[in-house]
Design a protein around this motif. Sequence first.
Motif, PDB file in Angstrom:
ATOM      1  N   GLY A  74       0.789  -1.221   0.000  1.00 51.62           N
ATOM      2  CA  GLY A  74       0.000   0.000   0.000  1.00 51.62           C
ATOM      3  C   GLY A  74       0.820   1.268   0.000  1.00 51.62           C
ATOM      4  O   GLY A  74       0.393   2.291  -0.508  1.00 51.62           O
ATOM      5  N   HIS A  75       2.020   1.209   0.595  1.00 55.16           N
ATOM      6  CA  HIS A  75       2.835   2.419   0.697  1.00 55.16           C
ATOM      7  C   HIS A  75       4.111   2.341  -0.130  1.00 55.16           C
ATOM      8  O   HIS A  75       4.383   3.214  -0.945  1.00 55.16           O
ATOM      9  CB  HIS A  75       3.192   2.702   2.168  1.00 55.16           C
ATOM     10  N   THR A  76       4.928   1.328   0.058  1.00 50.85           N
ATOM     11  CA  THR A  76       6.251   1.346  -0.571  1.00 50.85           C
ATOM     12  C   THR A  76       6.208   1.082  -2.068  1.00 50.85           C
ATOM     13  O   THR A  76       7.004   1.655  -2.799  1.00 50.85           O
ATOM     14  CB  THR A  76       7.222   0.347   0.095  1.00 50.85           C
ATOM     15  N   CYS A  77       5.281   0.243  -2.527  1.00 52.02           N
ATOM     16  CA  CYS A  77       5.228  -0.030  -3.967  1.00 52.02           C
ATOM     17  C   CYS A  77       4.908   1.228  -4.769  1.00 52.02           C
ATOM     18  O   CYS A  77       5.406   1.410  -5.866  1.00 52.02           O
ATOM     19  CB  CYS A  77       4.210  -1.123  -4.272  1.00 52.02           C
ATOM     20  N   GLU A  78       4.068   2.073  -4.199  1.00 54.53           N
ATOM     21  CA  GLU A  78       3.669   3.291  -4.896  1.00 54.53           C
ATOM     22  C   GLU A  78       4.346   4.538  -4.347  1.00 54.53           C
ATOM     23  O   GLU A  78       4.118   5.627  -4.839  1.00 54.53           O
ATOM     24  CB  GLU A  78       2.139   3.451  -4.815  1.00 54.53           C
ATOM     25  N   GLY A  79       5.144   4.393  -3.288  1.00 59.60           N
ATOM     26  CA  GLY A  79       5.812   5.546  -2.689  1.00 59.60           C
ATOM     27  C   GLY A  79       4.858   6.493  -2.001  1.00 59.60           C
ATOM     28  O   GLY A  79       5.088   7.696  -1.943  1.00 59.60           O
ATOM     29  N   LEU A  80       3.763   5.956  -1.465  1.00 63.00           N
ATOM     30  CA  LEU A  80       2.738   6.780  -0.834  1.00 63.00           C
ATOM     31  C   LEU A  80       3.091   7.072   0.609  1.00 63.00           C
ATOM     32  O   LEU A  80       3.634   6.224   1.308  1.00 63.00           O
ATOM     33  CB  LEU A  80       1.394   6.051  -0.890  1.00 63.00           C
ATOM     34  N   GLY A  81       2.751   8.253   1.077  1.00 62.23           N
ATOM     35  CA  GLY A  81       3.044   8.636   2.450  1.00 62.23           C
ATOM     36  C   GLY A  81       2.117   7.977   3.450  1.00 62.23           C
ATOM     37  O   GLY A  81       1.270   7.154   3.094  1.00 62.23           O
ATOM     38  N   PHE A  82       2.256   8.365   4.714  1.00 61.01           N
ATOM     39  CA  PHE A  82       1.496   7.747   5.794  1.00 61.01           C
ATOM     40  C   PHE A  82       0.515   8.701   6.449  1.00 61.01           C
ATOM     41  O   PHE A  82      -0.054   8.382   7.481  1.00 61.01           O
ATOM     42  CB  PHE A  82       2.451   7.177   6.845  1.00 61.01           C
ATOM     43  N   ARG A  83       0.324   9.865   5.878  1.00 58.56           N
ATOM     44  CA  ARG A  83      -0.703  10.778   6.370  1.00 58.56           C
ATOM     45  C   ARG A  83      -2.016  10.448   5.670  1.00 58.56           C
ATOM     46  O   ARG A  83      -2.127   9.465   4.959  1.00 58.56           O
ATOM     47  CB  ARG A  83      -0.290  12.243   6.126  1.00 58.56           C
ATOM     48  N   GLY A  86      -1.988   9.598   1.827  1.00 61.18           N
ATOM     49  CA  GLY A  86      -1.234   8.380   1.580  1.00 61.18           C
ATOM     50  C   GLY A  86      -1.986   7.144   2.029  1.00 61.18           C
ATOM     51  O   GLY A  86      -1.996   6.111   1.341  1.00 61.18           O
ATOM     52  N   GLU A  87      -2.639   7.233   3.198  1.00 56.96           N
ATOM     53  CA  GLU A  87      -3.428   6.102   3.687  1.00 56.96           C
ATOM     54  C   GLU A  87      -4.632   5.842   2.786  1.00 56.96           C
ATOM     55  O   GLU A  87      -4.977   4.703   2.497  1.00 56.96           O
ATOM     56  CB  GLU A  87      -3.883   6.337   5.131  1.00 56.96           C
ATOM     57  N   TYR A  88      -5.266   6.916   2.318  1.00 54.47           N
ATOM     58  CA  TYR A  88      -6.400   6.759   1.405  1.00 54.47           C
ATOM     59  C   TYR A  88      -5.957   6.095   0.103  1.00 54.47           C
ATOM     60  O   TYR A  88      -6.590   5.166  -0.380  1.00 54.47           O
ATOM     61  CB  TYR A  88      -7.040   8.122   1.120  1.00 54.47           C
ATOM     62  N   ASN A  89      -4.859   6.559  -0.455  1.00 57.78           N
ATOM     63  CA  ASN A  89      -4.373   5.968  -1.701  1.00 57.78           C
ATOM     64  C   ASN A  89      -3.894   4.530  -1.500  1.00 57.78           C
ATOM     65  O   ASN A  89      -4.068   3.695  -2.384  1.00 57.78           O
ATOM     66  CB  ASN A  89      -3.273   6.840  -2.310  1.00 57.78           C
ATOM     67  N   ALA A  90      -3.312   4.226  -0.342  1.00 55.15           N
ATOM     68  CA  ALA A  90      -2.922   2.844  -0.052  1.00 55.15           C
ATOM     69  C   ALA A  90      -4.164   1.962   0.012  1.00 55.15           C
ATOM     70  O   ALA A  90      -4.182   0.848  -0.514  1.00 55.15           O
ATOM     71  CB  ALA A  90      -2.135   2.779   1.256  1.00 55.15           C
ATOM     72  N   TRP A  91      -5.222   2.456   0.640  1.00 50.04           N
ATOM     73  CA  TRP A  91      -6.489   1.717   0.684  1.00 50.04           C
ATOM     74  C   TRP A  91      -6.982   1.442  -0.734  1.00 50.04           C
ATOM     75  O   TRP A  91      -7.378   0.321  -1.053  1.00 50.04           O
ATOM     76  CB  TRP A  91      -7.526   2.505   1.495  1.00 50.04           C
ATOM     77  N   ARG A  92      -6.933   2.448  -1.590  1.00 48.45           N
ATOM     78  CA  ARG A  92      -7.379   2.250  -2.982  1.00 48.45           C
ATOM     79  C   ARG A  92      -6.530   1.211  -3.687  1.00 48.45           C
ATOM     80  O   ARG A  92      -7.048   0.403  -4.460  1.00 48.45           O
ATOM     81  CB  ARG A  92      -7.355   3.578  -3.741  1.00 48.45           C
ATOM     82  N   CYS A  93      -5.215   1.202  -3.446  1.00 46.00           N
ATOM     83  CA  CYS A  93      -4.355   0.164  -4.038  1.00 46.00           C
ATOM     84  C   CYS A  93      -4.789  -1.225  -3.577  1.00 46.00           C
ATOM     85  O   CYS A  93      -4.804  -2.172  -4.356  1.00 46.00           O
ATOM     86  CB  CYS A  93      -2.897   0.381  -3.655  1.00 46.00           C
ATOM     87  N   HIS A  94      -5.144  -1.341  -2.301  1.00 46.06           N
ATOM     88  CA  HIS A  94      -5.547  -2.639  -1.756  1.00 46.06           C
ATOM     89  C   HIS A  94      -6.858  -3.137  -2.369  1.00 46.06           C
ATOM     90  O   HIS A  94      -7.085  -4.348  -2.425  1.00 46.06           O
ATOM     91  CB  HIS A  94      -5.709  -2.570  -0.247  1.00 46.06           C
ATOM     92  N   LEU A  95      -7.736  -2.257  -2.793  1.00 46.06           N
ATOM     93  CA  LEU A  95      -9.010  -2.697  -3.355  1.00 46.06           C
ATOM     94  C   LEU A  95      -8.801  -3.662  -4.525  1.00 46.06           C
ATOM     95  O   LEU A  95      -9.580  -4.596  -4.707  1.00 46.06           O
ATOM     96  CB  LEU A  95      -9.848  -1.498  -3.813  1.00 46.06           C
ATOM     97  N   ALA A  96      -7.748  -3.455  -5.298  1.00 42.81           N
ATOM     98  CA  ALA A  96      -7.487  -4.317  -6.449  1.00 42.81           C
ATOM     99  C   ALA A  96      -6.909  -5.672  -6.043  1.00 42.81           C
ATOM    100  O   ALA A  96      -6.877  -6.599  -6.847  1.00 42.81           O
ATOM    101  CB  ALA A  96      -6.524  -3.611  -7.409  1.00 42.81           C
TER     102      ALA A  96
END
Length: 159
Positions: A74-83, A86-96
Amino acid sequence: MSGAPDPYSNPRRLILDVKQNNHLFVTYTRFAYGNMSFEADPLNPLLDEVAEERISGEIPLVNDILRIVHDYFGHTCEGLGFRSEGEYNAWRCHLAMYSKLARRAMTMEMWAQNCWINYWPFWRSNRNASVEKTIFPPQKLGLLLEWVSEDAVDNKCVE
């Protein structure tokens, strides 16, 4: 790492550690349980031991594995932050990554927790807080309504 403080001075260092060293430090759930002291709860499957696994010699909990998967995919593959974003985008990555039912459970654990931490009720103090000073919600179990996780998929937020 048993009870040690977070080894990363900032979230970017975690991402770099994975990308450069294929390594990720783990702070076990038993030692980092939000604002509450850890107590095993036989009704919470996230707190079950994964007896056949070992991380640095420790038996992890299901929640430890979930957090590792979340941070890595959720975070490192896409380089997303933890605020919040970043958490919202990590959640979206997990949906797939997950089945329809698993998306509902993951949405409760990831998306709902992000909303609680960053938008209610302690959002002002959590906004720029360090991990140690962040006020976390109590652990919860449940499934949100199906549309909460499926609407993002149906609206092509996830490829």
